[in-house]
Design a protein around this motif. Sequence first.
Motif, PDB file in Angstrom:
ATOM      1  N   VAL A   1       0.823  -1.211   0.000  1.00 51.48           N
ATOM      2  CA  VAL A   1       0.000   0.000   0.000  1.00 51.48           C
ATOM      3  C   VAL A   1       0.858   1.263   0.000  1.00 51.48           C
ATOM      4  N   ALA A   2       1.783   1.340   0.972  1.00 54.13           N
ATOM      5  CA  ALA A   2       2.566   2.570   1.113  1.00 54.13           C
ATOM      6  C   ALA A   2       3.740   2.307   2.036  1.00 54.13           C
ATOM      7  N   GLN A   3       4.738   3.174   1.954  1.00 50.06           N
ATOM      8  CA  GLN A   3       5.886   3.064   2.844  1.00 50.06           C
ATOM      9  C   GLN A   3       6.599   4.392   2.971  1.00 50.06           C
ATOM     10  N   GLY A   4       7.360   4.512   4.050  1.00 46.85           N
ATOM     11  CA  GLY A   4       8.178   5.693   4.251  1.00 46.85           C
ATOM     12  C   GLY A   4       9.545   5.279   4.761  1.00 46.85           C
TER      13      GLY A   4
ATOM     14  N   ASP B   1       7.103   9.016  12.143  1.00 50.04           N
ATOM     15  CA  ASP B   1       7.750   9.737  13.229  1.00 50.04           C
ATOM     16  C   ASP B   1       8.934   8.867  13.631  1.00 50.04           C
ATOM     17  N   THR B   2      10.124   9.220  13.140  1.00 50.97           N
ATOM     18  CA  THR B   2      11.283   8.362  13.364  1.00 50.97           C
ATOM     19  C   THR B   2      11.742   8.379  14.811  1.00 50.97           C
TER      20      THR B   2
ATOM     21  N   LYS C   1       9.657   8.375  17.404  1.00 47.52           N
ATOM     22  CA  LYS C   1       8.744   7.453  18.088  1.00 47.52           C
ATOM     23  C   LYS C   1       8.698   6.074  17.433  1.00 47.52           C
ATOM     24  N   ASN C   2       9.432   5.892  16.330  1.00 52.76           N
ATOM     25  CA  ASN C   2       9.377   4.621  15.589  1.00 52.76           C
ATOM     26  C   ASN C   2       7.941   4.249  15.253  1.00 52.76           C
ATOM     27  N   THR C   3       7.219   5.217  14.740  1.00 51.24           N
ATOM     28  CA  THR C   3       5.809   5.030  14.420  1.00 51.24           C
ATOM     29  C   THR C   3       5.558   5.431  12.972  1.00 51.24           C
ATOM     30  N   VAL C   4       4.696   4.670  12.317  1.00 49.85           N
ATOM     31  CA  VAL C   4       4.265   5.006  10.958  1.00 49.85           C
ATOM     32  C   VAL C   4       2.743   5.144  10.966  1.00 49.85           C
ATOM     33  N   TYR C   5       2.271   6.081  10.166  1.00 49.04           N
ATOM     34  CA  TYR C   5       0.840   6.377  10.097  1.00 49.04           C
ATOM     35  C   TYR C   5       0.351   6.192   8.666  1.00 49.04           C
ATOM     36  N   LEU C   6      -0.933   5.871   8.543  1.00 48.52           N
ATOM     37  CA  LEU C   6      -1.561   5.827   7.221  1.00 48.52           C
ATOM     38  C   LEU C   6      -2.884   6.579   7.330  1.00 48.52           C
ATOM     39  N   GLN C   7      -2.917   7.762   6.755  1.00 48.73           N
ATOM     40  CA  GLN C   7      -4.147   8.550   6.706  1.00 48.73           C
ATOM     41  C   GLN C   7      -4.906   8.134   5.464  1.00 48.73           C
ATOM     42  N   MET C   8      -6.111   7.643   5.651  1.00 48.62           N
ATOM     43  CA  MET C   8      -6.909   7.124   4.549  1.00 48.62           C
ATOM     44  C   MET C   8      -8.158   7.984   4.398  1.00 48.62           C
ATOM     45  N   ASN C   9      -8.261   8.650   3.275  1.00 54.47           N
ATOM     46  CA  ASN C   9      -9.411   9.522   2.985  1.00 54.47           C
ATOM     47  C   ASN C   9     -10.189   8.986   1.801  1.00 54.47           C
ATOM     48  N   ARG C  10     -11.426   9.444   1.669  1.00 57.94           N
ATOM     49  CA  ARG C  10     -12.301   9.046   0.545  1.00 57.94           C
ATOM     50  C   ARG C  10     -12.275   7.526   0.377  1.00 57.94           C
ATOM     51  N   LEU C  11     -12.511   6.837   1.471  1.00 50.19           N
ATOM     52  CA  LEU C  11     -12.450   5.378   1.458  1.00 50.19           C
ATOM     53  C   LEU C  11     -13.544   4.789   0.589  1.00 50.19           C
ATOM     54  N   LYS C  12     -13.208   3.667  -0.045  1.00 49.18           N
ATOM     55  CA  LYS C  12     -14.121   2.954  -0.931  1.00 49.18           C
ATOM     56  C   LYS C  12     -14.347   1.540  -0.395  1.00 49.18           C
ATOM     57  N   PRO C  13     -15.437   0.910  -0.771  1.00 50.37           N
ATOM     58  CA  PRO C  13     -15.658  -0.475  -0.322  1.00 50.37           C
ATOM     59  C   PRO C  13     -14.496  -1.399  -0.698  1.00 50.37           C
ATOM     60  N   GLU C  14     -13.861  -1.154  -1.821  1.00 56.00           N
ATOM     61  CA  GLU C  14     -12.741  -2.011  -2.233  1.00 56.00           C
ATOM     62  C   GLU C  14     -11.488  -1.802  -1.394  1.00 56.00           C
TER      63      GLU C  14
END
Length: 115
Positions: free
Chosen positions: A48-51, A72-73, A75-88
């Motif tokens: 899906v995605a990576q940083g 956030d390096t 905090k060793n945390t990765v986030y995924l903001q998901m907008n306009r979500l679809k059923p798929e």
Amino acid sequence: QVQLVESGGGLVQPGGSLRLSCAASGSSRPITIMGWYRQAPGKQREWVAQGTVGGVAATADAVKGRFTVSRDTVKNTVYLQMNRLKPEDTAVYYCWGKIDSTAYWGQGTQVTVSS
């Protein structure tokens, strides 16, 4: 022992938004890449995605323009903001992190997009 713990999944209506988080712990080595895969019922797991630790982000064409990955390096945390979500977009979303040549995975968090 390296652990990745996801949070933020749930049920959302089409067009809605969710934010996933994944916190890594237990590593004394840098996590060079952190990101997300997903697996829908009856389908293969897909990227899906990576940083990267250097701040370079990438997202799959299927979600480009709707999903944003960030890290956030400290905090060793990765986030995924998901907008306009679809059923798929309905799937189990897995966090992963690369330390040296080894990939570590979280347990996954369910995202369901349905009215």
